[in-house]
Design an enzyme around this catalytic site. Structure first.
Site, PDB file in Angstrom:
ATOM      1  CG  HIS A  24      23.720 -22.567  70.123  1.00 59.73           C
ATOM      2  ND1 HIS A  24      22.844 -22.303  69.032  1.00 59.73           N
ATOM      3  CD2 HIS A  24      22.842 -23.939  70.780  1.00 59.73           C
ATOM      4  CE1 HIS A  24      21.579 -22.334  69.464  1.00 59.73           C
ATOM      5  NE2 HIS A  24      21.781 -23.540  70.813  1.00 59.73           N
ATOM      6  CE  LYS A  73      22.603 -14.852  68.696  1.00 60.00           C
ATOM      7  NZ  LYS A  73      21.485 -15.090  68.407  1.00 60.00           N
ATOM      8  CG  ASP A 130      27.308 -19.463  67.678  1.00 61.68           C
ATOM      9  OD1 ASP A 130      28.844 -18.282  67.678  1.00 61.68           O
ATOM     10  OD2 ASP A 130      26.722 -19.565  67.563  1.00 61.68           O
ATOM     11  NE  ARG A 137      23.840 -18.677  70.458  1.00 65.68           N
ATOM     12  CZ  ARG A 137      22.470 -19.740  71.441  1.00 65.68           C
ATOM     13  NH1 ARG A 137      23.742 -19.968  72.565  1.00 65.68           N
ATOM     14  NH2 ARG A 137      22.075 -19.665  70.957  1.00 65.68           N
TER      15      ARG A 137
HETATM   16  C1  G16 Z   1      19.261 -17.831  68.653  1.00 64.93           C
HETATM   17  C2  G16 Z   1      18.875 -16.220  68.486  1.00 64.93           C
HETATM   18  C3  G16 Z   1      18.629 -15.593  68.969  1.00 64.93           C
HETATM   19  C4  G16 Z   1      17.929 -16.379  70.020  1.00 64.93           C
HETATM   20  C5  G16 Z   1      18.755 -17.576  70.366  1.00 64.93           C
HETATM   21  C6  G16 Z   1      18.359 -19.271  71.713  1.00 64.93           C
HETATM   22  O1  G16 Z   1      20.596 -17.563  67.982  1.00 64.93           O
HETATM   23  O2  G16 Z   1      18.962 -15.951  66.745  1.00 64.93           O
HETATM   24  O3  G16 Z   1      17.788 -15.128  69.217  1.00 64.93           O
HETATM   25  O4  G16 Z   1      17.736 -16.315  72.628  1.00 64.93           O
HETATM   26  O5  G16 Z   1      18.667 -18.250  69.290  1.00 64.93           O
HETATM   27  O6  G16 Z   1      16.637 -19.000  71.373  1.00 64.93           O
HETATM   28  P1  G16 Z   1      15.976 -20.034  71.866  1.00 64.93           P
HETATM   29  O7  G16 Z   1      16.120 -19.483  73.401  1.00 64.93           O
HETATM   30  O8  G16 Z   1      14.570 -20.093  71.785  1.00 64.93           O
HETATM   31  O9  G16 Z   1      16.744 -21.515  71.241  1.00 64.93           O
HETATM   32  P2  G16 Z   1      21.825 -18.453  67.600  1.00 64.93           P
HETATM   33  O10 G16 Z   1      22.820 -18.213  67.723  1.00 64.93           O
HETATM   34  O11 G16 Z   1      21.427 -19.608  68.056  1.00 64.93           O
HETATM   35  O12 G16 Z   1      21.346 -18.424  66.483  1.00 64.93           O
END
Ligand code: G16
Length: 540
Positions: A112, A373, A274, A279
């Site tokens: 994101h 996810k 995202d 997401r």
């Molecule tokens: C990643 C991880 C998720 C996590 C999120 C936020 O998502 O895959 O498991 O919940 O980051 O992590 P943090 O709170 O440490 O910033 P993504 O969609 O960014 O790959």
């Protein structure tokens, strides 16, 4: 093949989800090469195996793929499967690893985070189960980056990534494939597309691809397969800078979608994904479903969907995610687990068949169909459930709260704060945790306060320091942790939760309902005064 001498870079430690840095950091000579070689040095199974490679199309995606392919060839990978034009969503990579019995996959994405030359870039490695590499592997990769002195690379010229078909790079076969086809087939196996088509006949939906990777996937599913008009997918063409936007499906960054769904003639259904497609966010006319509630709704109604008609063995959520899904699991008589933030922690539970559905407050949900996810999967789950129940989004969530009660929930982020100050907040709170138990703040008495450690029930590994949590006798709680995905300074996340039983007031404004807990959190943890901010930078 040549061997190039190199020296280590500091800070190549993968965070919550891979290595994420500013593009300019990745553009330093040998920076990406060192990290990629460290993957091959740490995962010997890649030699002679198949590797899936693709990314979310952000700036530097194409350059990085050519470098990765050359290093993969030099390290003896037999075959790479690459998405046309370098595009694969994260869930599509997870599916392809499993489908092709690959040794692993490399996803290029900073999820994101914004893209473009001034934005962020990222790289993550997924193992042969299709899931993010566990800590044991990411730790080994990091250790290797600290001592690396050489990488291997072939000198062949760039591959044309736009032509579907098979070619060679040195000894390695490179297959360029349609990024969408196998993913669509998998979705057809899980969902009742005819029922969804019937539901949506004559109705309007709005899916916001945020100029990121889900554009082609959503167009194939909603417009081509379900026959919806072209305008049903907005911002559907992936762009290297995501159209200058921030591809995070929340009320702030998916403003166009939220404005549409909160307008007078709002469509029947709204959704967004995202940067890399893992997401999701779901909306109905004038209503937005909190990701924590969404997981609970999916668990409660999973048997409405053909892929889960025989029920699910258990569910899991990350620790800061609201406990809405726990109540559903208790009602269904199935197991429920609380894991640290990070999708990798669900992998063992899914592989062991202990759970078939899991999710996180950070807009992530998925099932055992893959090991990542999956944004569009969650959106199709909702549509299939709406089709089976003949209800709107608003009706489904109201019924859910009337059955299980409501977990008012919100996350307050303090982004880009000075690292030392963020650390001071964490240290200050962790030192006083023990003394909090039994004390009363406003009307709330602390029942438990700890630093979360996870004991993996499958492999016995233990992960410490996974977030500070303060729980109250009323069932309310707050959690504070440092994000592991930011690239500028530190991001402090404050998670607030308050449970309202089913016969209570289920229609309160979320922030109003949570204000007392937010005030107590500030009194105890002193975030605002320590990081010198009056307000959070993002409320979701
Ligand atoms: C990643 C991880 C998720 C996590 C999120 C936020 O998502 O895959 O498991 O919940 O980051 O992590 P943090 O709170 O440490 O910033 P993504 O969609 O960014 O790959």
């Amino acid at each position: 093949m040549i061997e190039v001498n190199t020296t280590p870079f500091d800070g190549q430690k993968p965070g919550t989800s891979g290595l994420r840095k500013k593009v300019s950091v990745f553009q330093q000579p040998n920076y990406l090469e060192n990290f990629v070689q460290s993957i091959f040095d740490s995962v010997p199974e890649l030699r002679g195996g198949t590797l899936i490679v693709g990314g979310d199309g952000r700036f530097y995606n194409d350059v990085a793929i050519q470098i990765i392919l050359r290093i993969a060839s030099a390290n003896g990978v037999a075959q790479t499967i690459v998405g046309q034009n370098g595009l694969f969503s994260t869930p599509a990579v997870s599916n392809l690893i499993r489908l092709n019995e690959a040794a692993g996959g490399i996803v290029l994405s900073a999820s994101h985070n914004p893209g473009g030359p001034e934005g962020d870039f990222g790289i993550k490695f997924n193992g042969d189960n299709g899931g993010p590499a566990p800590e044991s592997v990411t730790d080994a990769i990091f250790e290797r980056t600290r001592h690396i002195d050489q990488y291997k690379i072939v000198k062949e010229s760039d591959i044309n990534l736009s032509d579907i078909g098979e070619t060679h790079l040195g000894e390695m076969t490179v297959k360029i494939i349609d990024p969408v086809a196998d993913y669509l087939t998998m979705m057809e196996d899980i969902f009742d597309f005819d029922a969804i088509k019937n539901l949506l006949g004559g109705k309007q939906i709005c899916f916001d691809a945020m100029h990121a990777v889900t554009g082609p996937y959503a167009t194939a599913i909603f417009c081509e397969r379900l026959g919806l008009p072209e305008g049903s997918v907005i911002n559907g063409t992936p762009q290297p800078d995501f159209g200058g936007g921030h591809p995070d499906p929340n009320p702030v960054y998916a403003k166009e979608l939220f404005d549409t769904m909160f307008s007078e003639n709002a469509p029947f259904f709204g959704a967004a994904s995202d940067g890399d497609g893992d997401r999701n966010i779901v909306l109905g006319p004038n209503i937005y479903i909190s990701p924590s509630d969404s997981i609970a709704v999916l668990a409660a109604n999973a048997t409405d969907v053909p892929g889960y008609e025989n029920g699910i063995p258990g569910v899991a959520r990350s620790m800061p995610t609201s406990r809405a899904v726990d109540i559903v699991a208790k009602d269904l008589g199935i197991e429920h687990f609380e894991t640290p933030t990070g999708w990798k922690f669900f992998g063992n539970l899914l592989d062991a068949g202990r759970i078939a559905l899991c999710g996180e407050e950070s807009a992530g949900a998925s099932s055992d169909h893959i090991r990542e996810k999956d944004g569009l999967w969650a959106i199709l789950m909702w549509l299939n459930i709406l089709a089976s129940r003949h209800q709107s989004v608003g009706d489904v969530i109201s019924d859910h709260w009337l059955t299980y009660g409501r977990h008012y929930y919100s996350r307050h982020d303090y982004e880009g704060v000075e690292k030392a100050k963020a650390d001071a907040v964490m240290l200050g709170l962790s030192e006083k945790l023990e003394s909090l138990v039994g004390k009363t703040f406003k009307e709330e008495t602390v029942s438990k306060a700890d630093n979360f450690s996870y004991h993996d029930p499958v492999d016995g590994s233990v992960s410490h320091n996974q977030g500070l949590r303060v729980e109250f006798e009323s069932g309310s709680r707050f959690v504070i942790r440092l994000s592991g995905t930011g690239t500028v300074g530190a991001t402090l996340r404050l998670y607030l939760e308050k449970y309202e039983p089913k016969d209570g007031d289920l229609k309160q404004d979320v922030q109003t309902a949570l204000r007392p807990i937010a005030e107590i959190a500030e009194e105890i943890a002193k975030i605002k005064s320590t990081v010198n901010r009056d307000e959070p930078s993002l409320i979701s």
